[in-house]
Design a protein around this motif. Structure first.
Motif, PDB file in Angstrom:
ATOM      1  N   HIS A  95       0.829  -1.210   0.000  1.00  0.00           N
ATOM      2  CA  HIS A  95       0.000   0.000   0.000  1.00  0.00           C
ATOM      3  C   HIS A  95       0.859   1.254   0.000  1.00  0.00           C
ATOM      4  O   HIS A  95       0.574   2.208  -0.733  1.00  0.00           O
ATOM      5  CB  HIS A  95      -0.973   0.009   1.174  1.00  0.00           C
ATOM      6  CG  HIS A  95      -1.932   1.154   1.075  1.00  0.00           C
ATOM      7  ND1 HIS A  95      -1.904   2.226   1.934  1.00  0.00           N
ATOM      8  CD2 HIS A  95      -2.928   1.398   0.184  1.00  0.00           C
ATOM      9  CE1 HIS A  95      -2.848   3.079   1.580  1.00  0.00           C
ATOM     10  NE2 HIS A  95      -3.482   2.604   0.525  1.00  0.00           N
ATOM     11  N   ASP A 105       2.140   1.910  -3.489  1.00  0.00           N
ATOM     12  CA  ASP A 105       1.156   1.937  -4.572  1.00  0.00           C
ATOM     13  C   ASP A 105       1.417   3.154  -5.461  1.00  0.00           C
ATOM     14  O   ASP A 105       1.457   4.285  -4.970  1.00  0.00           O
ATOM     15  CB  ASP A 105      -0.246   2.013  -3.976  1.00  0.00           C
ATOM     16  CG  ASP A 105      -1.322   2.020  -5.036  1.00  0.00           C
ATOM     17  OD1 ASP A 105      -1.375   2.981  -5.829  1.00  0.00           O
ATOM     18  OD2 ASP A 105      -2.123   1.072  -5.075  1.00  0.00           O
ATOM     19  N   ARG A 159      -0.924   6.067  -5.101  1.00  0.00           N
ATOM     20  CA  ARG A 159      -0.752   6.768  -3.826  1.00  0.00           C
ATOM     21  C   ARG A 159       0.485   7.669  -3.883  1.00  0.00           C
ATOM     22  O   ARG A 159       0.466   8.796  -3.404  1.00  0.00           O
ATOM     23  CB  ARG A 159      -0.616   5.725  -2.707  1.00  0.00           C
ATOM     24  CG  ARG A 159      -0.728   6.298  -1.332  1.00  0.00           C
ATOM     25  CD  ARG A 159      -0.942   5.173  -0.316  1.00  0.00           C
ATOM     26  NE  ARG A 159      -1.147   5.758   0.989  1.00  0.00           N
ATOM     27  CZ  ARG A 159      -0.443   5.467   2.064  1.00  0.00           C
ATOM     28  NH1 ARG A 159       0.511   4.563   1.997  1.00  0.00           N
ATOM     29  NH2 ARG A 159      -0.690   6.050   3.206  1.00  0.00           N
ATOM     30  N   ALA A 174      -0.950  -6.482  -4.889  1.00  0.00           N
ATOM     31  CA  ALA A 174      -0.538  -5.072  -4.971  1.00  0.00           C
ATOM     32  C   ALA A 174      -1.374  -4.315  -5.959  1.00  0.00           C
ATOM     33  O   ALA A 174      -2.014  -4.833  -6.803  1.00  0.00           O
ATOM     34  CB  ALA A 174       0.937  -4.986  -5.349  1.00  0.00           C
TER      35      ALA A 174
END
Length: 154
Positions: A115, A118, A121, A154
């Motif tokens: 995360h 990512d 992100r 992922a």
């Protein structure tokens, strides 16, 4: 003392991080939910999912070690949270070694790294921050023997 349910752990983690945001300005609880979901998607068990909800709580000082010690959590969940709590000044090598030595912790850290790294992100962050964090996450993956390409969730 009875153990907290996963729903209770989630509620507690969300409340503990209430008002906090991540580096991109998003509510911090979104990261916790993504890591817990990543653990679930990777076949994690309830101890690991609970630890995912709490993985940053002690490190970020929203809950303390005394709370963790007394909490209605399994010994395994507590051990995973402790393993994922990076100590001030601790080297990445020492941190990775503790994660690898703690049963169940690697899966939670794998979901956390997935995360954190990512691309969507990271894309909202300034280039220098994105570059620094990408290097940091890649290094931790290498220390843990994880490979980004092999990450099914992922």
């Amino acid at each position: 003392m009875p153990f907290l349910t996963l729903a209770e752990v989630e509620t507690l983690a969300r409340a503990a991080h209430d008002g906090r945001t991540d580096k991109a300005g998003r509510p911090y609880a979104e990261h916790l939910a993504a890591v817990a979901g990543g653990v679930r998607a990777r076949g994690g068990d309830p101890d690991q999912i609970a630890a995912a909800w709490l993985h940053d709580a002690v490190e970020d000082a929203v809950l303390d070690e005394e709370w963790l010690a007394a909490a209605g959590l399994t010994a395994r969940t507590k051990a995973i949270v402790r393993a994922l709590t990076r100590e001030p000044g601790e080297s990445q090598e020492a941190y990775a070694a503790r994660i690898l030595a703690t049963p169940g912790a690697l899966l939670v850290k794998e979901a956390d790294l997935a995360h954190n790294a990512d691309p969507d992100r990271l894309a909202v962050l300034p280039e220098p921050v994105r570059t620094r964090l990408t290097g940091k996450y890649d290094r931790m993956r290498a220390l843990l023997g994880l490979h980004r390409d092999a990450d099914p969730a992922a």
